[in-house]
Design an enzyme around this catalytic site. Structure first.
Site, PDB file in Angstrom:
ATOM      1  N   ASP A  65       0.838  -1.193   0.000  1.00 17.99           N
ATOM      2  CA  ASP A  65       0.000   0.000   0.000  1.00 17.99           C
ATOM      3  C   ASP A  65       0.871   1.240   0.000  1.00 17.99           C
ATOM      4  O   ASP A  65       1.953   1.219   0.599  1.00 17.99           O
ATOM      5  CB  ASP A  65      -0.813   0.015   1.308  1.00 17.99           C
ATOM      6  CG  ASP A  65      -2.303   0.052   1.066  1.00 17.99           C
ATOM      7  OD1 ASP A  65      -2.736  -0.351  -0.022  1.00 17.99           O
ATOM      8  OD2 ASP A  65      -3.032   0.488   1.973  1.00 17.99           O
ATOM      9  N   TYR A  67       2.138   4.784   1.472  1.00 19.58           N
ATOM     10  CA  TYR A  67       2.082   5.392   2.808  1.00 19.58           C
ATOM     11  C   TYR A  67       0.861   6.304   2.884  1.00 19.58           C
ATOM     12  O   TYR A  67       0.521   6.981   1.913  1.00 19.58           O
ATOM     13  CB  TYR A  67       3.337   6.221   3.069  1.00 19.58           C
ATOM     14  CG  TYR A  67       4.624   5.423   3.134  1.00 19.58           C
ATOM     15  CD1 TYR A  67       4.813   4.448   4.115  1.00 19.58           C
ATOM     16  CD2 TYR A  67       5.656   5.650   2.234  1.00 19.58           C
ATOM     17  CE1 TYR A  67       5.995   3.720   4.189  1.00 19.58           C
ATOM     18  CE2 TYR A  67       6.843   4.943   2.298  1.00 19.58           C
ATOM     19  CZ  TYR A  67       7.013   3.973   3.275  1.00 19.58           C
ATOM     20  OH  TYR A  67       8.185   3.262   3.345  1.00 19.58           O
ATOM     21  N   PHE A  78       8.013   1.750  -0.632  1.00 19.98           N
ATOM     22  CA  PHE A  78       9.011   1.928   0.432  1.00 19.98           C
ATOM     23  C   PHE A  78       9.660   3.323   0.448  1.00 19.98           C
ATOM     24  O   PHE A  78      10.300   3.708   1.417  1.00 19.98           O
ATOM     25  CB  PHE A  78      10.109   0.856   0.381  1.00 19.98           C
ATOM     26  CG  PHE A  78       9.605  -0.527   0.660  1.00 19.98           C
ATOM     27  CD1 PHE A  78       9.222  -0.905   1.940  1.00 19.98           C
ATOM     28  CD2 PHE A  78       9.481  -1.462  -0.365  1.00 19.98           C
ATOM     29  CE1 PHE A  78       8.735  -2.180   2.202  1.00 19.98           C
ATOM     30  CE2 PHE A  78       8.992  -2.740  -0.121  1.00 19.98           C
ATOM     31  CZ  PHE A  78       8.622  -3.093   1.168  1.00 19.98           C
ATOM     32  N   HIS A 187       9.380  -9.769   5.370  1.00 21.96           N
ATOM     33  CA  HIS A 187       9.200  -8.332   5.130  1.00 21.96           C
ATOM     34  C   HIS A 187      10.169  -7.533   6.012  1.00 21.96           C
ATOM     35  O   HIS A 187      10.487  -7.946   7.126  1.00 21.96           O
ATOM     36  CB  HIS A 187       7.749  -7.952   5.460  1.00 21.96           C
ATOM     37  CG  HIS A 187       7.341  -6.620   4.946  1.00 21.96           C
ATOM     38  ND1 HIS A 187       7.619  -5.444   5.615  1.00 21.96           N
ATOM     39  CD2 HIS A 187       6.678  -6.264   3.812  1.00 21.96           C
ATOM     40  CE1 HIS A 187       7.137  -4.434   4.913  1.00 21.96           C
ATOM     41  NE2 HIS A 187       6.560  -4.893   3.818  1.00 21.96           N
TER      42      HIS A 187
END
Length: 220
Positions: A65, A67, A78, A187
């Protein structure tokens, strides 16, 4: 439908833009931008594609998703804009990068320089409501980004896919492991990075592979 996206991707994904799900998705997203605070800014929705044309793609990193905090999202998974505090997952990516290849930990969380070298940094959903994680999931973005991953994997050979976490690994099931170099780890989130993301050495492994096939390494 005329979608403002980099031309080589426009050509590769043209069939998707005419499908009913995508038309419905566009209508939904347009309405959301009119009535809600949505991230990233509209011009950055397809930035992952815009900075990394099809013929330049060497590495694919899959996120989930955008931020959902103010000023963070700018279209690359990221990554955050210059001047924004580096989020926890990215801090852990930087820690692994430092221990793996000795790269000094940058002050900025902006990863555009990766994208411009051929790293496609693709979230599964490309928009989100402010402060509401996952609010645009299940609206059609996942179908679109699945198609993008499938098409690039079918069109090209010897790409590196970095699949961090169960979600990315599930999304990467369409990739032919005989044609591409697939790297998997937990992750980089603080909840799971210690379970094997730290020490995965994906950055050096990627460059070793690129070098082995005669491609320029990524300057992480």
């Amino acid at each position: 439908m005329d979608v403002k996206i980099e031309q080589s991707w426009k050509k590769l994904l043209k069939d998707e833009f005419e499908k009913e799900y995508f038309v419905n998705l566009v209508n939904f997203v347009k309405q959301e931008y009119k009535t809600q605070t949505i991230y990233p800014p509209g011009k950055d929705i397809f930035k992952a594609f815009d900075l990394c044309p099809v013929d330049k793609v060497k590495v694919v990193i899959i996120g989930q998703d955008p931020y959902h905090g103010k000023g963070q999202a700018h279209g690359l998974c990221f990554s955050v804009k210059d001047g924004v505090t580096v989020p926890p997952s990215l801090r852990n990516i930087y820690k692994e990068l430092h221990s793996d290849v000795g790269k000094e930990i940058p002050a900025t969380g902006n990863l555009e320089h990766w994208a411009k070298q051929g790293v496609l940094m693709l979230n599964a959903t490309l928009t989100v409501r402010a402060g509401q994680a996952g609010s645009h999931q299940g609206k059609g973005w996942e179908t679109f980004t699945d198609a993008a991953i499938k098409k690039i994997a079918e069109t090209k050979e010897n790409l590196v896919f970095m699949l961090w976490g169960a979600y990315a690994q599930k999304k990467g099931q369409v990739i032919d492991a005989g044609k591409h170099y697939i790297l998997k780890s937990p992750h980089p989130s603080p909840f799971s990075a210690h379970n094997g993301f730290f020490g995965c050495k994906h950055f050096s492994k990627t460059n070793e592979f690129l070098k082995s096939i005669g491609k320029e390494e990524i300057k992480w």
